[in-house]
Design an enzyme around this catalytic site. Structure first.
Site, PDB file in Angstrom:
ATOM      1  N   HIS A  10     -42.063   4.912  27.444  1.00  0.00           N
ATOM      2  CA  HIS A  10     -42.778   4.044  28.394  1.00  0.00           C
ATOM      3  C   HIS A  10     -44.250   4.468  28.400  1.00  0.00           C
ATOM      4  O   HIS A  10     -44.634   5.436  29.054  1.00  0.00           O
ATOM      5  CB  HIS A  10     -42.202   4.190  29.802  1.00  0.00           C
ATOM      6  N   VAL A  11     -45.071   3.752  27.680  1.00  0.00           N
ATOM      7  CA  VAL A  11     -46.490   4.092  27.598  1.00  0.00           C
ATOM      8  C   VAL A  11     -47.270   2.842  27.235  1.00  0.00           C
ATOM      9  O   VAL A  11     -46.784   1.969  26.498  1.00  0.00           O
ATOM     10  CB  VAL A  11     -46.725   5.207  26.546  1.00  0.00           C
TER      11      VAL A  11
END
Length: 391
Positions: A183-184
């Site tokens: 998650h980035v």
């Protein structure tokens, strides 16, 4: 009286013949004795004066050995041409005699042939089916042998410049072919001198994503019964079981700001303006999608997305659709958690993946209207999601 001079005795006739083979003239002796047979050389006899070389004397056994060696050499050359290279036993022999000599003649071993692309990044958007896709990737990485690189950091999507450099360095040094997932927000590898990888991602309807996140914060996921307690330890019980309609009507802080802009920064990037809802962030997100993303799927059409991934990236996703439809490969409830819209007051829950049970009983405290098991197939999930979206 004068003494008479003594004359040397005359040589015997055979000795005289040896000293004067030509019957007179010069008294040049034979350097190597009388020719074989004792016969006079006669005309052209000077050729016979040359000594016979011992190397030119062959026996029948020596002749047979030379012919056998020649035959082996010819057969070896024949095998070399028919097989497209030297015989295997010769290569093994060279390796046995010394690797350095073998490498000098044949060069270094050929490098590993990498698929294209060999660097894939899945910067997954939260509550958009990423848990299901990651579970599939774990199965596929063992099946196809690519390097699945994951991260233990789940809640840090915005990075400083130094953090971006460090993360890009760690990703770029991973063994290829690799698929990195976390998650980035979008990372520009070329900005820091790295090779830009191919990006993929999956998004969903923002309202559905808000509903999924609402119940996820209250009841967690399949990773543990107390997972929701860890994420929201200060949430009171009455707030945890709060009806979502009441949350919206009473204007609770959680429901007054549904964060519909949440998806855009995953494609816009790490620029501070990407966090501000507006036209600039949206246009930059569109530009990055066109230039860096191979595919951006829609969760409501997950089966079609998996089919496209299988076609575009076969080295990573070959057979993914059959695995997704197989209830023995993974728990179907994991897909149901991401796909279905819950009823009023319903908590999303699924069972662990251990032994992939056919039924996925809920193991956490849930509201009274929660379902007890999931027995539906992926196709029914898709139909139900489409029906809910149409309604």
């Amino acid at each position: 009286m004068k003494k008479k001079q003594q004359q040397p005795p005359a040589p015997p006739p055979q000795q005289q013949q040896q000293q004067h083979p030509g019957g007179g003239g010069a008294a040049e002796p034979w350097p190597h004795g009388v020719p074989l047979g004792g016969a006079s050389p006669g005309p052209g006899g000077w050729k016979r004066r040359l000594p016979r070389l011992p190397l030119l004397r062959f026996s029948l056994r020596d002749y047979g050995f030379c012919m056998a060696t020649l035959l082996v050499f010819c057969l070896g050359s024949l095998f070399y041409q028919l097989g497209g290279g030297p015989p295997r036993f010769l290569l093994d022999l060279r390796q046995y005699l010394g690797n350095s000599t073998y490498l000098d003649d044949h060069g270094p071993p050929p490098s590993k042939v990498l698929p294209f692309p060999s660097q894939v990044v899945y910067n997954r958007v939260g509550k958009c089916g990423s848990r299901t896709v990651v579970l599939l990737l774990r199965i596929l990485s063992e099946k196809h042998g690519f390097n699945l690189v994951t991260s233990d950091i789940h809640n840090k999507t915005r990075l400083t410049k130094n953090e971006q450099m460090e993360l890009i360095k760690n990703i770029s040094t991973a063994e290829q072919p690799y698929l990195f997932t976390r998650h980035v927000h979008f990372l520009n590898f070329s900005r820091f001198g790295g090779d830009q990888p191919v990006y993929i991602n999956i998004i969903r309807d923002p309202v559905n994503r808000f509903l999924s996140n609402y119940f996820f914060r209250r009841f967690g996921d399949w990773r543990g019964e107390q997972n929701h307690m860890i994420r929201t330890p200060s949430m009171r019980q009455e707030e945890r079981y709060l009806d979502i309609n009441e949350c919206i009507l009473e204007n609770y802080p959680e429901c007054s700001n549904p964060r519909l802009f949440y998806i855009i920064p995953y494609f816009c990037g790490q620029h501070p303006r990407c966090r501000e809802p507006g036209e600039w962030a949206l246009e930059r997100a569109k530009l990055n999608v066109n230039e860096n993303f191979l595919l951006v799927g829609i969760l409501e059409e997950l089966e079609d997305v998996l089919l496209l991934l299988e076609r575009f990236l076969p080295h990573y996703f070959k057979g993914v659709l059959s695995i997704y439809k197989d209830p023995g490969a993974m728990c179907l409830c994991c897909a149901a958690d991401e796909m279905q819209q819950p009823a009023k007051g319903e908590a999303l829950a699924s069972a662990p993946l251990d032994n992939a049970p056919k039924e996925c009983p809920h193991t956490r405290p849930t509201p009274p209207r929660s379902s007890s098991s999931c027995r539906t197939s992926p196709a029914s999930h898709s139909r139900r999601s489409q029906t809910s979206a149409n309604s």
